[in-house]
Design an enzyme around this catalytic site. Structure first.
Site, PDB file in Angstrom:
ATOM      1  N   HIS A  59      27.213 -22.606  -0.309  1.00  0.00           N
ATOM      2  CA  HIS A  59      25.846 -22.432  -0.398  1.00  0.00           C
ATOM      3  C   HIS A  59      25.240 -22.685   1.132  1.00  0.00           C
ATOM      4  O   HIS A  59      25.219 -23.902   1.655  1.00  0.00           O
ATOM      5  CB  HIS A  59      25.068 -23.306  -1.265  1.00  0.00           C
ATOM      6  CG  HIS A  59      23.970 -23.079  -1.707  1.00  0.00           C
ATOM      7  ND1 HIS A  59      22.870 -22.700  -0.826  1.00  0.00           N
ATOM      8  CD2 HIS A  59      23.258 -22.615  -3.306  1.00  0.00           C
ATOM      9  CE1 HIS A  59      21.705 -22.333  -1.783  1.00  0.00           C
ATOM     10  NE2 HIS A  59      22.026 -22.478  -2.853  1.00  0.00           N
ATOM     11  N   HIS A  62      18.750 -21.819   1.278  1.00  0.00           N
ATOM     12  CA  HIS A  62      17.615 -22.759   0.767  1.00  0.00           C
ATOM     13  C   HIS A  62      17.110 -23.888   1.209  1.00  0.00           C
ATOM     14  O   HIS A  62      16.731 -24.757   0.567  1.00  0.00           O
ATOM     15  CB  HIS A  62      17.994 -22.761  -0.859  1.00  0.00           C
ATOM     16  CG  HIS A  62      17.934 -21.552  -1.475  1.00  0.00           C
ATOM     17  ND1 HIS A  62      18.576 -21.442  -2.705  1.00  0.00           N
ATOM     18  CD2 HIS A  62      17.423 -20.311  -1.441  1.00  0.00           C
ATOM     19  CE1 HIS A  62      18.686 -19.988  -2.918  1.00  0.00           C
ATOM     20  NE2 HIS A  62      17.683 -19.414  -2.152  1.00  0.00           N
ATOM     21  N   TYR A  64      19.356 -26.297   2.177  1.00  0.00           N
ATOM     22  CA  TYR A  64      20.254 -27.072   1.969  1.00  0.00           C
ATOM     23  C   TYR A  64      21.076 -27.615   3.278  1.00  0.00           C
ATOM     24  O   TYR A  64      20.837 -26.858   4.246  1.00  0.00           O
ATOM     25  CB  TYR A  64      21.166 -26.755   0.848  1.00  0.00           C
ATOM     26  CG  TYR A  64      20.684 -26.817  -0.597  1.00  0.00           C
ATOM     27  CD1 TYR A  64      20.050 -27.955  -1.215  1.00  0.00           C
ATOM     28  CD2 TYR A  64      20.592 -25.800  -1.342  1.00  0.00           C
ATOM     29  CE1 TYR A  64      19.548 -27.868  -2.449  1.00  0.00           C
ATOM     30  CE2 TYR A  64      20.014 -25.575  -2.481  1.00  0.00           C
ATOM     31  CZ  TYR A  64      19.317 -26.735  -3.002  1.00  0.00           C
ATOM     32  OH  TYR A  64      18.779 -26.690  -4.381  1.00  0.00           O
ATOM     33  N   ARG A 112      26.066 -17.916  -0.285  1.00  0.00           N
ATOM     34  CA  ARG A 112      24.775 -17.507  -0.570  1.00  0.00           C
ATOM     35  C   ARG A 112      24.112 -17.860   0.859  1.00  0.00           C
ATOM     36  O   ARG A 112      24.320 -19.000   1.499  1.00  0.00           O
ATOM     37  CB  ARG A 112      24.344 -18.559  -1.643  1.00  0.00           C
ATOM     38  CG  ARG A 112      22.915 -18.671  -1.542  1.00  0.00           C
ATOM     39  CD  ARG A 112      22.202 -17.434  -2.372  1.00  0.00           C
ATOM     40  NE  ARG A 112      22.462 -17.340  -3.790  1.00  0.00           N
ATOM     41  CZ  ARG A 112      22.035 -17.957  -5.009  1.00  0.00           C
ATOM     42  NH1 ARG A 112      20.887 -18.513  -4.851  1.00  0.00           N
ATOM     43  NH2 ARG A 112      22.315 -17.447  -6.214  1.00  0.00           N
TER      44      ARG A 112
END
Length: 183
Positions: A59, A62, A64, A112
């Site tokens: 990931h 977003h 993160y 992602r």
């Protein structure tokens, strides 16, 4: 996004920038922190393989941790991990390469991404295409395209299938298969 009065977990990030003004301020990561985080991702991928998963996704989106290294809005470091595009992608790429090295080559690995921060001065689709090329060369099989969520101040241009133009551009310009998420 609201810290407790006491007992909060310590936060780490590329730079000491809180999510909201009243949010807890993270401690800037040092090399030891980066090694621990990278090794944690590697252990997770190894456990996913042992559990029989067919695909692993790292990931980078977003807001993160790995996304916060990519965006110039949240990465204000002055060392080898901040500033230029090459420096900002350095740690996320270290994590990806380490994970790819332990994930079976016959199994796909995806990443992602947030294709844009939806903020002036933030991560851009052009940078995301360049990142996808780096990821392809490092063994990434698919880019899972989303956008935003780095900051509550971002203003996405929502609409039906609004992520698909980002996914299409990344696919066409990087040569990596993509998929899109959200609405």
């Amino acid at each position: 996004d609201q810290p407790l009065d006491s007992g909060n977990w310590p936060l780490i990030a590329p730079s000491p920038i809180p999510y909201l003004q009243q949010s807890q301020t993270p401690r800037p990561m040092d090399r030891s922190d980066m090694d621990k985080v990278r090794d944690g991702f590697v252990r997770s991928v190894q456990m996913a393989d042992a559990a029989g998963f067919d695909l692993a996704e790292i990931h980078f989106a977003h807001g993160y941790l790995l996304h916060s290294f990519l965006s110039p809005l949240t990465n204000q470091r002055t060392d080898d991990y901040g500033g230029s595009f090459e420096n900002r992608i350095r740690f996320p790429m270290e994590v990806f390469r380490a994970c790819r090295s332990v994930w079976p080559m016959e199994k796909p690995m995806s990443v992602r991404v947030s294709a844009t921060d939806w903020l002036t001065g933030g991560w851009t689709i052009e940078e995301c295409v360049d990142l996808a090329i780096e990821l392809r060369e490092a063994g990434c099989d698919i880019i899972d395209v989303s956008s935003g969520q780095l900051s509550p101040e971002s203003i996405p241009e929502y609409g039906r299938l609004y992520q698909t133009p980002f996914a299409e551009r990344i696919r066409l310009e990087s040569g990596v298969p993509t998929m899109a998420v959200g609405n």
